[in-house]
Design a protein around this motif. Structure first.
Motif, PDB file in Angstrom:
ATOM      1  N   LEU B 137       2.430 -30.408 -23.551  1.00 56.40           N
ATOM      2  CA  LEU B 137       3.039 -29.917 -24.778  1.00 56.40           C
ATOM      3  C   LEU B 137       2.772 -30.913 -25.878  1.00 56.40           C
ATOM      4  O   LEU B 137       3.660 -31.609 -26.337  1.00 56.40           O
ATOM      5  N   LEU B 173       9.511 -31.020 -24.158  1.00 53.13           N
ATOM      6  CA  LEU B 173       9.417 -30.222 -25.387  1.00 53.13           C
ATOM      7  C   LEU B 173       9.578 -31.084 -26.622  1.00 53.13           C
ATOM      8  O   LEU B 173       9.461 -30.607 -27.742  1.00 53.13           O
ATOM      9  N   LEU B 256      11.110 -21.341 -22.964  1.00 53.15           N
ATOM     10  CA  LEU B 256      10.907 -22.438 -23.913  1.00 53.15           C
ATOM     11  C   LEU B 256       9.505 -23.016 -23.762  1.00 53.15           C
ATOM     12  O   LEU B 256       8.821 -23.293 -24.751  1.00 53.15           O
ATOM     13  N   ILE B 257       9.078 -23.175 -22.511  1.00 53.16           N
ATOM     14  CA  ILE B 257       7.736 -23.714 -22.275  1.00 53.16           C
ATOM     15  C   ILE B 257       6.677 -22.734 -22.779  1.00 53.16           C
ATOM     16  O   ILE B 257       5.742 -23.114 -23.497  1.00 53.16           O
ATOM     17  N   SER B 260       6.552 -22.708 -26.522  1.00 54.95           N
ATOM     18  CA  SER B 260       5.971 -23.926 -27.059  1.00 54.95           C
ATOM     19  C   SER B 260       4.463 -23.986 -26.806  1.00 54.95           C
ATOM     20  O   SER B 260       3.716 -24.626 -27.540  1.00 54.95           O
TER      21      SER B 260
END
Lengths: 454, 263
Positions: B137, B173, B256-257, B260
């Motif tokens: 990320l 994140l 969320l991953i 992102s």
């Protein structure tokens, strides 16, 4: 025979042995009562079903050393943990002095270890005094926390008059016992000045401050004060030992086996019911490796009364000291539901005591028309549990209230079909749609179609 | 036609392949509208990193967890034995799931009934991907500096001692992880475990999820991260109840991953 009787009478008539004889009788009576009480508690615990916990010996020993001996889980709440540690450590060490008391009592000596230990003895006595003061102060602070600050977890619904009195009595008795030691040492120090019978302990740090209270007393009065405090302390300790077997304070002994036999498996795991597995395998026509054992006597599925629980569950109940850490972290309890994990343990113990008492007096025991579920614990309580394991995690000595709750749910679901209606619908959904919600099984993979449209 | 593939075990087996992992979707992941998006996010991640995986599709059924927790051991074992027959039939060794309840049941309770697998929760799996550099990320993406709080699932945390994996995923994140007062071993339940998901709460002063949502909101986080379908429902309902759904989102780790990563 005649000669023996005369000898015996002679022996008896020599007053100097009277204290020793009295002490022996006291010790004998207390040992007998303790023996009866321990046997009763043991048989009450054994009302529970057999469970094999002989595995994982080194892991269990390790748990016991860390959690019970080392108080590891207590330290999640540092303030009470520190005070509790002082009392616990004081209790362990001051018991060495009790050993001297017992030997002195039986042999008619005074401070038999003093000549043996020489210069170390006064040091030890000072250490004991520091610990006695630490115990005393901790107990006073605990009384304040309970009765003046009114820490919330000590004042829940299940903390009725006896549990509240029990807790306060324990603290008061411990304070009084410590005061007796200090009084004894103070008068002893005065007697050392004039009487050779009293070995020199030097000036003791705390009790020397009490000396002014006794200065100016005659030697006879001092001996009386010293002896009174000595007898008060040792008889007090022996009586306290008996009291403990009726009290929540039993944790001082049972914490050790309780942590030893505590759960080894991950907390999320529910124990498999073998009896059900046999039936399921038969229904599905699955051959099992072992030829089906002659169906073991299945009294009941799940738990309705204490004898449906395991002995470990009942030992858990006897180990509970009603600190309420479980209840104070229970999400159901904290949002006002009826469930309190501490009450589950208290009820289990009370029911085991009731059954044991009835059996001992030739009563109906388990067949008295009452049961743990129904007369002590209600369905509303067990239905409120989210099985979140907060209570299990919170217990400083590895008590598991959740297991009892889930065993009761098993009884309600399988023996009574008495689960809440929405759970029965959920069961039906799983049976017919293979999901707890009513969806067509053929729609189970529809989510992938939606993904392909992405 | 989408770029994402969702092979089933049946398809793979008929073409003579065997996947490295089985993704156990779970009932919520299959049927619950909100959690289906978590399933899809996780599938996108699996596709992106090129892991060899398959799902059971229509062959999957409830693990039996809610039945067992509600006391119906017969029904639980019927489900468990049937699922074990399916899994063993495909000779599966490694199972990944996004549901802590399925995870706990398959990992801890199926062995007693003859089902022995390596079972991994998706939070641990995602952490492994991050550690291996398969999900990187870089640049801090859209979450950089934003406040995220993580709500521990009881069946991951206390039940199975998984506290750090979900947090490591969130740290990746580059967000600011703010903890609630009751976290990790002291994590406060969402209120849905132990089959509570499938009935009304008993009488009380307050709903458990409201109590927990208030705690989550008090951190000031604008994302409440969860790793469990029941927690997702309970926390989302709580946020709605508090009329905060405009500012505060409840998201699963996989979402969320994926977000992102721009998936």
């Amino acid at each position: 025979m005649q000669i023996n009787a005369t000898l015996f009478l002679n022996y008896f008539s020599r007053m100097e042995y009277l204290p020793q004889i009295l002490f022996l009788i006291t010790l004998g009576i207390v040992s007998f009562i303790l023996y009866k009480r321990i046997a009763r508690i043991r048989s009450n615990i054994m009302l529970g079903k057999e469970i094999d916990l002989k595995n994982h010996k080194s892991e269990r020993l390790n748990n016991m050393m860390l959690i019970a001996f080392g108080q590891k889980k207590m330290f999640k709440r540092p303030v009470p943990a520190f005070l509790h540690f002082l009392i616990y450590f004081g209790f362990l060490v001051i018991n060495l002095e009790v050993l001297e008391f017992v030997i002195d009592g039986l042999t008619g000596n005074h401070r038999i270890f003093a000549p043996l230990l020489g210069g170390v003895y006064p040091v030890l006595m000072n250490i004991f005094e520091f610990l006695a003061m630490a115990v005393l102060i901790s107990c006073v602070i605990f009384l304040i926390r309970r009765n003046i600050l009114k820490v919330k977890r000590f004042h829940a619904k299940e903390m009725t008059s006896w549990p509240t009195l029990d807790a306060n009595l324990i603290l008061v008795i411990e304070i009084v016992l410590m005061l007796a030691i200090l009084t004894m040492n103070a008068s002893d120090q005065l007697l050392q000045l004039s009487n050779e019978h009293y070995p020199d302990t030097g000036t003791l740090f705390f009790s020397s401050n009490l000396i002014p209270l006794f200065e100016g007393m005659s030697e006879g009065s001092l001996i009386f004060v010293e002896r009174f405090a000595w007898w008060f302390h040792i008889v007090g300790i022996l009586a306290f030992a008996v009291y403990v077997t009726y009290s929540k304070h039993l944790h001082i002994f049972l914490a050790f086996p309780n942590t030893y036999y505590g759960d080894i498996a991950p907390k999320g795991e529910m124990r498999n019911m073998e009896a059900v597995t046999n039936e399921v395998n038969m229904m599905l026509g699955i051959q099992t490796e072992q030829p089906a054992e002659p169906p073991a006597e299945i009294a009941r599925f799940g738990a309705k009364d204490v004898n449906d629980l395991t002995w470990k569950n009942i030992m858990n109940a006897y180990s509970c000291t009603e600190c309420g850490r479980c209840t104070s972290e229970c999400p159901a309890n904290q949002t006002g539901k009826l469930l309190s994990p501490r009450k589950i343990m208290m009820d289990t113990r009370d029911r085991a005591e009731e059954v044991g008492k009835s059996l001992a007096s030739g009563g109906k025991g388990l067949e008295d028309g009452k049961s743990l579920l129904g007369d002590y614990i209600t369905k509303e309580e067990i239905n409120a549990c989210t099985s979140c394991n907060a209570c299990v995690e919170a217990c400083p000595i590895s008590i598991n209230p959740l297991e009892i709750i889930l065993e009761m749910r098993r009884y309600v679901a399988m023996e009574e079909s008495g689960s809440p209606a929405s759970w029965n619908s959920m069961f039906q959904n799983i049976e017919t749609s293979f999901a707890p919600w009513k969806f067509a099984p053929t729609d189970r993979f529809k989510w992938a179609d939606e993904l392909k449209e992405d | 036609m989408s770029e994402y593939k969702v092979p089933t075990m049946a398809e793979m087996t008929s073409s003579g392949e065997s996947p490295e992992i089985l993704f156990w979707v779970g009932c919520a992941g299959s049927f619950d509208d909100r959690y289906k998006s978590v399933t899809r996010a996780f599938i996108k991640i699996l596709n992106k990193v090129g892991v060899s995986f398959a799902v059971l599709g229509e062959e999957e059924t409830c693990t039996g967890d809610p039945a067992r927790r509600a006391g119906n051991e017969f029904l639980f074992q019927m489900q468990a034995v049937a699922n074990i027959q399916t899994l063993n039939g495909y000779n599966l060794k490694k199972v990944v799931t996004a549901c802590p309840h399925c995870f706990n049941t398959i990992k801890n309770e199926y062995p007693a009934l003859g089902g022995n697998y390596e079972v991994i929760h998706h939070s641990t799996f995602l952490q492994q991907l991050i550690n291996e550099g398969k999900v990187s990320l870089k640049g801090g993406g859209s979450f950089k500096g934003k406040k995220i709080t993580y709500h521990d699932s009881c069946y991951l945390g206390r039940a199975n001692n998984i506290y750090e994996a979900p947090r490591k995923v969130l740290e990746a994140l580059d967000a600011e992880l703010v903890e609630m007062k009751r976290c990790r071993t002291k994590g406060f339940c969402c209120g849905a475990g132990g089959a509570q998901m499938f009935k009304d709460a008993e009488n009380g002063k307050k709903e458990v999820n409201i109590e927990r949502t208030e705690e989550a909101l008090s951190t000031g986080a604008n994302t409440i991260a969860v790793a469990c379908p029941f927690c997702m429902t309970m926390m989302s309902d709580g946020v709605k109840n508090k009329e905060k759904e405009g500012e505060v989102k409840v998201k699963d780790l996989a979402e969320l991953i994926a977000e992102s990563e721009g998936l």
